[in-house]
Each structure stands twice: as C-alpha cells, then as structure tokens.
Design a protein around this motif. Structure first.
Motif, PDB file in Angstrom:
ATOM      1  N   GLY A  17     -12.218  24.816 -19.026  1.00  0.00           N
ATOM      2  CA  GLY A  17     -12.308  26.249 -20.051  1.00  0.00           C
ATOM      3  C   GLY A  17     -10.882  26.617 -19.734  1.00  0.00           C
ATOM      4  O   GLY A  17     -10.046  26.737 -19.326  1.00  0.00           O
ATOM      5  N   HIS A  18     -10.574  27.090 -21.343  1.00  0.00           N
ATOM      6  CA  HIS A  18      -9.317  28.283 -21.952  1.00  0.00           C
ATOM      7  C   HIS A  18     -10.024  29.224 -22.011  1.00  0.00           C
ATOM      8  O   HIS A  18      -8.735  29.754 -22.634  1.00  0.00           O
ATOM      9  CB  HIS A  18      -8.922  27.233 -21.888  1.00  0.00           C
ATOM     10  N   GLU A  19     -11.010  29.743 -22.534  1.00  0.00           N
ATOM     11  CA  GLU A  19     -11.143  30.884 -23.068  1.00  0.00           C
ATOM     12  C   GLU A  19     -12.320  32.168 -21.929  1.00  0.00           C
ATOM     13  O   GLU A  19     -13.328  31.640 -21.856  1.00  0.00           O
ATOM     14  CB  GLU A  19     -12.081  31.207 -24.535  1.00  0.00           C
ATOM     15  N   PHE A  20     -11.808  32.992 -21.096  1.00  0.00           N
ATOM     16  CA  PHE A  20     -12.387  33.830 -20.235  1.00  0.00           C
ATOM     17  C   PHE A  20     -12.762  34.472 -20.299  1.00  0.00           C
ATOM     18  O   PHE A  20     -11.641  35.683 -20.786  1.00  0.00           O
ATOM     19  CB  PHE A  20     -11.966  33.345 -18.811  1.00  0.00           C
ATOM     20  N   GLY A  61     -10.592  34.914 -26.427  1.00  0.00           N
ATOM     21  CA  GLY A  61      -9.173  34.121 -26.011  1.00  0.00           C
ATOM     22  C   GLY A  61      -8.433  33.433 -26.785  1.00  0.00           C
ATOM     23  O   GLY A  61      -7.612  33.558 -26.231  1.00  0.00           O
ATOM     24  N   CYS A  62      -9.419  31.970 -27.283  1.00  0.00           N
ATOM     25  CA  CYS A  62      -8.935  31.175 -27.932  1.00  0.00           C
ATOM     26  C   CYS A  62      -9.320  31.254 -29.295  1.00  0.00           C
ATOM     27  O   CYS A  62      -8.215  31.335 -30.532  1.00  0.00           O
ATOM     28  CB  CYS A  62      -9.486  29.967 -27.476  1.00  0.00           C
ATOM     29  N   ARG A  63     -10.393  30.831 -30.224  1.00  0.00           N
ATOM     30  CA  ARG A  63     -10.054  31.024 -31.706  1.00  0.00           C
ATOM     31  C   ARG A  63     -10.457  32.249 -32.310  1.00  0.00           C
ATOM     32  O   ARG A  63      -9.676  31.982 -32.922  1.00  0.00           O
ATOM     33  CB  ARG A  63     -11.880  29.964 -31.458  1.00  0.00           C
ATOM     34  N   VAL A  90     -17.030  27.574 -24.340  1.00  0.00           N
ATOM     35  CA  VAL A  90     -16.415  26.635 -24.962  1.00  0.00           C
ATOM     36  C   VAL A  90     -16.192  25.873 -25.833  1.00  0.00           C
ATOM     37  O   VAL A  90     -16.852  27.016 -26.511  1.00  0.00           O
ATOM     38  CB  VAL A  90     -18.436  25.740 -24.599  1.00  0.00           C
ATOM     39  N   CYS A  91     -15.038  25.639 -26.107  1.00  0.00           N
ATOM     40  CA  CYS A  91     -14.352  24.990 -27.137  1.00  0.00           C
ATOM     41  C   CYS A  91     -13.729  23.964 -27.036  1.00  0.00           C
ATOM     42  O   CYS A  91     -13.936  23.119 -26.307  1.00  0.00           O
ATOM     43  CB  CYS A  91     -13.177  25.807 -26.680  1.00  0.00           C
ATOM     44  N   ARG A  92     -13.615  23.416 -28.359  1.00  0.00           N
ATOM     45  CA  ARG A  92     -13.463  21.706 -28.566  1.00  0.00           C
ATOM     46  C   ARG A  92     -12.231  21.251 -28.096  1.00  0.00           C
ATOM     47  O   ARG A  92     -12.572  20.144 -28.187  1.00  0.00           O
ATOM     48  CB  ARG A  92     -13.674  21.841 -30.587  1.00  0.00           C
ATOM     49  N   SER A  93     -11.364  22.113 -27.740  1.00  0.00           N
ATOM     50  CA  SER A  93      -9.845  21.959 -27.373  1.00  0.00           C
ATOM     51  C   SER A  93     -10.800  20.855 -25.951  1.00  0.00           C
ATOM     52  O   SER A  93      -9.686  20.248 -25.428  1.00  0.00           O
ATOM     53  CB  SER A  93      -8.913  22.766 -27.893  1.00  0.00           C
ATOM     54  N   ASP A  94     -11.557  22.182 -25.461  1.00  0.00           N
ATOM     55  CA  ASP A  94     -11.930  21.249 -23.858  1.00  0.00           C
ATOM     56  C   ASP A  94     -12.499  20.113 -24.238  1.00  0.00           C
ATOM     57  O   ASP A  94     -12.497  19.242 -23.677  1.00  0.00           O
ATOM     58  CB  ASP A  94     -13.278  22.169 -23.522  1.00  0.00           C
TER      59      ASP A  94
HETATM   60 ZN   LIG Z   1     -10.106  26.898 -27.174  1.00  0.00          ZN
END
Ligand SMILES: [Zn+2]
Ligand SMILES: [Zn+2]
Length: 350
Positions: A58-61, A146-148, A37-41
C-alpha cells in the motif's frame, strides 16, 4: 492494528493483527482513512520488486496525522494529509533542489517499509513529504491522487509540457493512462487514447479522449488522428512495443514520456534512435511527483477542473484490498481504482 500482510512473495495476503509502527525522528504516523490498490503493489507481491518480508503493501493513501516525530516543524496531530509514493530524504542535493522523486535515499511506504493497507502508516521526513489536504477533498478522492494520478500529472504538465490545442497520445488506458487522458483533456489538449481493450477505451472517452484507437500496430492511425503526429506521447503501459510505437507516433520535435515501468527484458529495450536524432525527439522518464509540486494539482481538484474520484471503481475494506491485489493476476479491469477504507473493516480494532 489490523493490516493486510503476506509472509512470502505470491503467498495469499491476509488481514491480520500486526504491531503498530513506531514514529521515527523527523517522520509522522498517519492514520489511514483511505488507500488505493495499485499494480505496483501487485508487482511487489509477485516478487518482481523486492520488499522486506513479512510485508504490508500500500502506497497511495490519505488520512490524518496520529503522531509526529522529534524535529518535525510543519505538522500537527489531526492534520488531513496525503503523501507521494516516493518520499525524499530531505538532505541530499536532489531533495534540496526540489526533485525528491529521484532521491537516492528515498523511502516508499509499501516498498521500503510497511505500507498503507493498514490502520497506520509511517511517512519519513514528514516536513518534506506530507501534503496538506483541504477539507473539500474527500479521503477516498485523495487516495486516488498518490501514485498514478500524481505521476500522470507530472508526466503531462512538466515532462510533456502540454498546452491547449496540443495533440497528446496516451498508450495504455489503465489507472495511470486514464489519469493522463483526463489531465491532458482538462488542460485543453486533444487526446488520442490507444489500448487493446474496448472497455478501457470507452472509459478513456468518458474521461475526455477525443479519439480512441485499438490496433496491433497503431502508429499510422495515431499519426492520422493527431494531424501528422502527436506533440506529446505517453507510454502508460510499459512495454518495448508500446514505447516504440509511441515514439514513432510523434511529430518532429515531439516529446515522449515513459511512465509505464519497463520490467524484465523491456528494461533494456531498443529505441528508434534514427528518428530520435533526425526529428529531435525528446524521451524522458517520469517517476512520481514531489510533495512540493502537489499544490497546482490540488487546486485543479478543488475547483473541479480535475475529478480523480471519477477513476475510482470500488470502495471496500482491508479484505477487499487483499482480494483486489490477488485479482490483478488476471487482466486489468476497466472498472477503475479500488480504494479501501481500513477503518471500515468488520474487525477493526481502532
Ligand atoms: Zn502505485
Ligand atoms: Zn534526498
């Protein structure tokens, strides 16, 4: 399948049954084993970033391939994979030269189409965008990449070009900032972390920061802590004040990397141009990392030099992901990244 879904920006997200996505030509369906769970979500949910509605965030998985589309050559059902949050088209000049993180025809699960707070997620252009995960890296750990973490890795290693002994100052110790701290420290840099939160700075110290600074105007303290100015500064928060403070904390010839998103009025914030010119400072934006650049990061996770699992604060289910999204209305917690396991939802239907 079960997914976290909302019908309108700001509407309470709920766990509900939604149609399982169809596999597009050239793409793949990934069975989601873990998703961060990311702040971009949160930005998308709050309407700062337009998304199609109703929407699954959801984008990091990380997960296993459940289906491959027509024309996919490199992948097979059952492979353990993750993907960057920016997925290139594979056809344009930027993708062909290896910079799919700036592809003009990019797709992003959780933004351009349904994301990974679900049992299944679509990755387009699978041959370009999927990353194979070794057995030794757990799905929960990979979901934190995945993201950060990947974004911080590229900011530190490519744009920052950090070498052992360099002074690196990281402004903002949320997920991406703490990732930058631990990556720069692992590369042998001397890291100064800046934040207004004492718990966030305590985490930065645990993750390798040599100095921590909390101050309304931290520039003088950072310049002292970095022996005359940092070689590299990273604004992981994203505000006019932190970006400017970070640039003014550089030594001559230093490099500033802007990772934190500059939203609203910050998008057109002024820069200290006099200093940038006279001191020959570099200022670079950083936007994720292409799948082809993952192997050096994966290798450092495999051999233990990097431990992204140390950034995980809680492991939960889809309802927990929905709750964590809403909780981001409040101040960031220093406890770490929330990772949800869609398969553990009490009402999962497989
Ligand atoms: Zn993110
Ligand atoms: Zn492209």
């Amino acid at each position: 399948m079960r997914a976290v879904v909302y019908d309108a920006a700001g509407q309470a997200p709920r766990v509900d049954a939604v149609p399982r996505p169809m596999c597009p030509p050239g793409g793949a369906i990934v069975r989601v084993e873990a998703t961060g769970v990311c702040r971009s979500d949160w930005h998308a949910w709050r309407g700062h970033d337009p998304v199609p509605l109703p929407h699954v965030p959801g984008h990091e998985f990380a997960g296993t391939i459940a289906e491959v589309g027509a024309g996919v050559r490199e992948w097979e059902v059952g492979a353990r994979v993750t993907a960057p949050f920016v997925n290139g088209c594979g056809l344009c000049e930027f993708c062909i030269r290896g910079d799919s993180q700036v592809c003009p025809d990019q797709t992003q699960p959780g933004f351009t189409h349904a994301g990974s707070f679900a049992e299944y997620v679509v990755v387009h252009a699978a041959d370009l965008n999927l990353v194979r995960l070794p057995e030794s890296i757990a799905f929960t750990t990979a979901a934190a990449l995945g993201c950060r973490f990947a974004t911080a890795f590229r900011a530190v290693t490519v744009h920052g070009d950090v070498h052992p002994g360099d002074h690196v100052a990281v402004f903002g110790c949320g997920g991406v900032g703490l990732s930058a701290v631990t990556i720069a420290a692992a590369l042998g840099a001397r890291v100064t972390a800046v934040d207004v939160s004492a718990p966030a700075l305590a985490r930065a110290q645990e993750l390798g920061a040599a100095e921590v600074i909390t101050a309304a105007d931290p520039v003088d303290a950072v310049v002292r802590a970095t022996d005359g100015g940092a070689h590299v500064t990273i604004d992981a928060l994203g505000s006019a004040a932190t970006a400017n403070a970070a640039m003014r904390s550089l030594r001559r010839g230093g490099r500033h990397v802007q990772v934190g998103l500059m939203l609203g009025a910050a998008a057109t914030a002024s820069l200290p141009w006099d200093r940038i010119i006279a001191w020959e400072l570099s200022v670079t934006g950083s936007h994720g990392m292409a799948a082809k650049d993952y192997p050096p990061m994966i290798a450092m996770v495999e051999d233990g030099r990097l431990a992204p699992d140390r950034l995980i604060g809680a492991v939960t289910d889809l309802q927990g992901a929905a709750d964590a999204l809403v909780a981001m209305d409040g101040p960031a917690l220093a406890s770490g990244i929330v990772v949800a396991l869609p398969g553990t939802s009490a009402d999962a239907d497989g």
